[in-house]
Every structure is written in structure tokens, then in C-alpha cells.
Design an enzyme around this catalytic site. Structure first.
Site, PDB file in Angstrom:
ATOM      1  N   SER A  41      21.168  41.910  24.462  1.00 24.82           N
ATOM      2  CA  SER A  41      21.662  43.201  24.907  1.00 24.82           C
ATOM      3  C   SER A  41      22.929  43.643  24.185  1.00 24.82           C
ATOM      4  O   SER A  41      23.343  44.795  24.274  1.00 24.82           O
ATOM      5  CB  SER A  41      21.940  43.153  26.418  1.00 24.82           C
ATOM      6  N   SER A 101      21.453  37.240  24.731  1.00 25.82           N
ATOM      7  CA  SER A 101      22.036  38.512  24.308  1.00 25.82           C
ATOM      8  C   SER A 101      23.085  38.380  23.214  1.00 25.82           C
ATOM      9  O   SER A 101      23.474  39.378  22.604  1.00 25.82           O
ATOM     10  CB  SER A 101      22.657  39.231  25.513  1.00 25.82           C
ATOM     11  N   LYS A 117      31.985  44.595  23.887  1.00 22.00           N
ATOM     12  CA  LYS A 117      30.770  45.075  24.548  1.00 22.00           C
ATOM     13  C   LYS A 117      31.156  45.797  25.836  1.00 22.00           C
ATOM     14  O   LYS A 117      32.046  45.341  26.565  1.00 22.00           O
ATOM     15  CB  LYS A 117      29.859  43.879  24.843  1.00 22.00           C
TER      16      LYS A 117
END
Length: 613
Positions: A156, A180, A80
Site C-alpha cells: 500500500s 506494503s 506515507k
């Protein structure tokens, strides 16, 4: 709709079997994955994919190694883009914030050292603020759900989840402050590990809420989640938020869950789930009961009250703190919704902060009391799966609903695991979350694996059939695994000290080639002194015995100085608790013999016996 069947089994067991058989090499795998990426073209799943030349050093570092000595050998993974990878920009979804780190995040370093191969940086809700995956700038785009692009991917950690589910990587790193890592896992038919806060180092991770952040893991199977977690969960003494926990010493292991257990379930009136997520809860309850679990109703109002504090209280000020300079000098650099949420963090007062802390402490007291008598808790991961159009129409309200069952976990210091349970009539996956106190991570994975065995789901969105699970020993239940390398070996002079304490031999093997073994001969029988020597060490034969924790104290009391228990590295890269010699003590002992060349205690004893004849 779902992706066509992937031609490659990207699970750890599948890739390692292919490597061992010669059917595949890491280079050949990466070539195929890069070719597939080239065919797909522009892909908002990724912010930055590595080129073949950028990946080459990671593959070259695997030369001379194999799955036998690197537990993540040749496993491609995604990162990420709020987590550092050396030499590659970290953007957090904001070009104006971007920087290029000289070093990788601590956890990334551990994964690479274990043989994993990074393929690039994935998309996210800007500044890791959101559960929908729709809060990215136009220059990055937003990925579609791996099963149906009209639905949100979850955020997210949107890109990491989609890349894993779509068969582009074996596993991926995300972060999880408020859900997330769990919401995207549920939306994409994945396991989503939300570790205990502090178990994984946050060094090299751009903070969202620094006191609540944790890295998270996306995997196709529970076994893969355990393998990655075992590598990633190494204590980092340079991370202020790191917490030291030794699962082995605590008697915690991954494996078959207890034959009988009790699990808590919120009352149905608290679920707030739509039809698909209600059915997922019902299916999970039925499967846990089929495993001889006993369901009990637990009032989860204290948890839901705590969840309301995350965005309705002063913790949003931590998000403001993380981007304060940017939001005050260049507010236009933020996504409009992200800006509005984080800007609210400028206003809470110190008094309001303490008020919220006191309310949270009361919520935790009540929540901990509520779950004290169950082995684990079962809850919805989220309450519904909206379309992109629905989120566009209600970007704040829908996002808030998705966090109903995720926002409280880190505030209350709980461990959690998102588990895939079903694929509904519309072809979309739905899952549940298992949660419990801090450091219950391996227990949750063990129960998650049992749920996995009871389902018939494909791997992510690849269309591949989930492989059968191998039998595992019982999960940790108050026992400690101890490595022995001398007179305590099976059948030798001091083995009675283990057998008499209900010890059980569970494994034989070797250390990594970084140890020297000495025999201390002043007393009889001789005792082993295992000393780490990375420059001139060798593999040493060992056994691992499982001892009830209640008997460990009595066993340790009989170990003479300078011997004691410490961490020993095995040939497969694991670190286990075992007999070692105190640092620097060996030089003070005159009556010792270096027996490293024999490769182990038994071989040395055999040579002594021959000389005595």
C-alpha cells in the site's frame, strides 16, 4: 520507462559528501527539489507536498550542525500518509477520515532530530489495505510505477516507493503489515526494510492491523537503510506495542557477513513465480553461493499456511476495528474494494478467532523448526508484476497473489528485507526477500549489502550508477562494543582486562558535548565517572572496544560501584554501550576530581605526570 538520469546523488553518502565539500547546502538541495516538483506539476505520488515556508523550520534547525553530529543531516524524506507529521493533515487516503495532528509520529520525531527534512505526505492504498497501489480515490489518483507507468507501483506504500525510486527524496517511510513495504520496493528497485514488529514505535501511526503493523523503510542502498534504521529504532516507552532490543548488547552489528554461511531456499514448486521473479531467485541463489553461502532446501508450507490466515481468518477484524465508526456511518467514504475487504471483518466470532490463533501457533512452531539451522532464508518478494489494466480486471485475485510470500512475516514474528536483484528484459526491476527470526534485522541488512555489491543495478529509477561500497568490519557475531573513557583506555593501567579477554580496539572518538568526567581517586588506579550533563557538558575522548559476549560477564564482575554500563551518546549521534556512573551516586563520593576541562582521561594523566616531576 525509467526516469532520465538524476542530476543529484540522493544517497546519504552522496549528499553528505556534497555538504562537506560545500558543493551543496540543505537549502540549495530543497530549492532544487521543489523546483523539480513544480516542473512535474500534479503528481499522484503525493497527497500533500510541503511548501517552502513549511519546510523552512526544519532547515533552520540544522544551523550550527553538520553530518558529523547529525547522522541524517540534510536528508530529504517522504512520509506515507498514515503517519503523522505535526501540523499537516493525515488522511490515510480518505478525506472524511482526515485529521491534523499536533505532534509528529515518534519515529518522525527521531528522524527530524537526526537532521532529516520531511518533504510531504505520500499516496497509498486507502487505509493501507492492498499490495497494488491502485486502491486510491479519484481525488488522489494512483501513481505509476517509477520504471513504467503502465505497471502498478505496488502498495500500500505506493507513493513512498515511487518518490524514493524517482529521485525525489533520499528515503521514505511506509508501513508494512502484509507486504506494503516489500512489494513496492521490489517493483521500484529499492531496499525495503520490514523491521521486527515493535522495533519501531507505532505511536502516531493510523493502525491497519494494530497487533501486526510496523513502519517500513524505503532506501536506495543498504547503507542508507542501516543509517535510517539506526535512528528510527529507538525504544518508545509510550507505545504499547514497542519492544526493547539493544543490538549492541546482543552482539549484533551491521557489516560484512560471515565468510561461510547457510541459507534456506523454498523448493522450486513452492515459488509460484513468473519468469522474471524466477530469474531473480536464481540470480540471488547464485550470488549468495558465490559468497560461499551453502543453499539448503527448506519446506515453507508452514509459512504459506500462515499467510492464508491473514485475510482468510479473523485478523481482518482488526482492520474493521480501525475504521469501525466510518464504515458503519459513512461506508461510501471508502474505496469500493477497500470497503468490501474491511467489511468482512465485522463477522468473525470469538470462537473463530481462537481457532485461528491455535492454527497460527502450530504454523509458527513448524516454521521456526524449519529455519532453526540456517543463518537466513531467501524467498521471492512476490510472484509477478502486473499492469494496471491486469489489476483492474482482477483486483482481488491479483492482489492476493502478490502477498503469497509477504503475508506471513508479521504473523510469524519474522524480520524481513526486500533486496533489488535484477532489471529484466522488459525494463522492470525484480527482487527477492531475505528473512529470519525477530531482531535479525541487522544480519539481513548485512547479507543484503553483500548482494548489492554483487549486482550492477542503478539507484532506483534515477539512472545513476550505484556507488562502490566501502569496506566494513565483520557483522556482529556474538561480540559487544563497549565504550571506555578511563583506565581501560589502550595501554593504560586496566586495559589488560580487555586485552586478556580478547578485546579489540575498533574506534576512537568523542562523546556529544553533554557529559562531565570525574576521576574517582579513593582507589588506585583512579576510575572514571562519566555523567550526562546537557546544560554544562563537554565532549569527552573515548575508545570503543569489541569484546566477545562470552567474556562480558567476567569483565562486568570487576567493575566497582557506582560504575556500570549504560548508554552513551557519541558526537555523531549514535548511542553505544559504555561506562557511566549511576545516577545520583556522584554526590555521595568525596574523593573525586572533576576533570571535564581536560577533555579526556589521557590529558588529565599527562597533567598529573607533569606536576609529579
Amino acid at each position: 520507462m525509467s526516469s532520465p538520469k538524476s542530476p543529484i546523488d540522493l544517497t546519504r553518502s552522496g549528499l553528505h559528501a556534497a555538504y562537506r565539500s560545500g558543493e551543496l547546502t540543505p537549502q540549495a538541495l530543497i530549492d532544487r527539489l521543489l523546483a523539480a516538483a513544480e516542473t512535474r506539476g500534479a503528481d499522484p505520488t503525493w497527497i500533500r507536498r510541503l511548501s517552502k515556508d513549511e519546510i523552512a523550520p526544519y532547515i533552520e534547525a540544522l544551523a550550527g550542525h553538520s553530518p558529523d553530529d547529525k547522522p541524517l543531516y540534510g536528508l530529504p524524506f517522504a512520509i506515507k500518509d498514515n503517519i503523522d507529521l505535526a501540523g499537516i493533515p493525515t488522511t490515510v487516503g480518505c478525506p472524511e477520515f482526515a485529521y491534523t495532528p499536533e505532534a509528529s509520529a515518534f519515529v518522525v520525531e527521531q528522524l527530524v532530530a537526526a537532521g532529516a527534512i520531511p518533504l510531504g505526505k505520500t499516496n497509498l492504498d486507502q487505509f493501507a489495505t492492498g499490495l497494488v497501489g491502485e486502491r486510491a480515490l479519484d481525488c488522489y489518483g494512483t501513481p505509476g510505477n517509477a520504471f513504467d507507468a503502465d505497471y502498478v507501483p505496488g502498495g500500500s506504500s505506493s507513493g513512498s516507493a515511487v518518490a524514493t525510486a524517482a529521485g525525489q527524496v533520499c528515503f521514505a517511510l511506509g508501513t508494512d503489515t502484509a507486504g506494503s513495504g516489500r512489494v513496492p520496493a521490489a517493483f521500484n528497485n529499492l531496499f525495503g526494510v520490514k523491521p521486527t514488529v515493535g522495533l519501531l514505535s507505532n505511536r502516531g501511526v493510523v493502525p491497519a492491523c494494530k497487533t501486526l503493523d510496523t513502519l517500513s523503510l524505503f532506501t536506495l542502498t543498504a547503507d542508507d537503510a542501516h543509517a535510517v534504521l539506526a535512528v528510527a529504532a529507538r525504544y518508545d516507552d509510550c507505545c504499547a506495542g514497542a519492544r526493547r532490543h539493544d543490538f549492541g548488547v546482543a552482539g549484533q552489528r551491521y557489516g560484512q557477513p560471515p565468510a561461510v554461511f547457510v541459507f534456506g531456499v523454498p523448493p522450486r514448486a513452492q515459488w509460484q513465480t513468473d519468469a522474471a521473479y524466477t530469474q531473480a531467485m536464481e540470480a540471488a541463489i547464485a550470488r549468495l553461493e558465490a559468497l560461499d553461502g551453502q543453499a539448503v532446501t527448506i519446506d515453507c508450507q508452514p509459512m504459506l499456511d500462515a499467510a492464508a490466515l491473514l485475510y482468510g481468518g479473523p485478523w481482518v477484524a482488526e482492520r474493521y476495528h480501525a475504521v469501525r465508526t466510518l464504515i458503519e456511518t459513512r461506508p461510501e467514504a471508502l474505496h469500493p474494494i477497500t470497503h468490501d475487504i474491511i467489511a468482512g471483518g465485522a463477522t468473525p466470532s470469538a470462537v473463530e478467532t481462537f481457532d485461528a490463533m491455535y492454527r497460527l501457533a502450530e504454523c509458527k512452531r513448524r516454521a521456526d523448526q524449519a529455519i532453526a539451522d540456517v543463518d537466513l532464508m531467501l524467498a521471492p518478494t512476490t510472484v509477478c508484476h502486473p499492469t494496471k489494466a491486469e489489476v483492474a480486471a482482477e483486483p482481488i485475485a491479483l492482489n492476493s497473489r502478490l502477498g503469497t510470500w509477504t503475508n506471513f512475516m508479521n504473523l510469524l514474528d519474522y524480520s524481513a528485507l526486500a533486496v533489488p536483484v535484477a532489471i529484466g528484459g522488459e525494463g522492470l526491476p525484480a527482487g527477492v526477500t531475505l528473512f529470519g527470526p525477530a531482531f535479525d534485522d541487522l544480519a539481513l541488512l548485512s547479507y543484503g549489502r553483500a548482494l548489492e555489491a554483487a549486482t550492477d543495478l542503478p539507484l532506483g529509477a534515477t539512472g545513476r550508477t550505484r556507488p562502490p561500497l566501502e569496506a566494513l568490519p565483520a557483522a556482529g557475531n556474538g561480540t559487544l562494543d563497549i565504550l571506555v573513557c578511563g583506565a581501560h583506555l589502550d595501554g593504560l593501567a586496566l586495559n589488560f582486562q580487555l586485552v586478556g579477554r580478547q578485546g579489540e580496539l575498533v574506534e576512537t572518538g568523542h562523546t556529544v558535548a553533554a557529559y562531565r568526567l570525574h576521576a574517582l581517586t579513593a582507589a588506585q588506579p583512579p576510575r572514571p565517572a562519566l555523567v550526562r550533563d546537557e546544560a554544562d557538558g563537554a565532549p569527552i575522548a573515548i575508545e570503543i572496544w569489541r569484546l566477545p559476549v562470552a567474556h562480558v560477564g567476567g569483565f562486568l564482575a570487576g567493575i566497582p560501584a557506582p560504575l556500570g554500563l549504560g548508554k552513551v551518546e557519541l558526537a555523531d549521534g549514535r548511542w553505544v554501550t559504555g561506562f557511566i556512573c549511576a545516577a545520583g551516586a556522584l554526590e555521595t563520593i568525596e574523593e573525586r576530581i572533576d576533570i571535564t576541562t581536560f577533555g579526556g582521561w589521557r590529558a588529565w594523566l599527562a597533567q598529573r605526570a607533569e606536576l609529579a616531576v
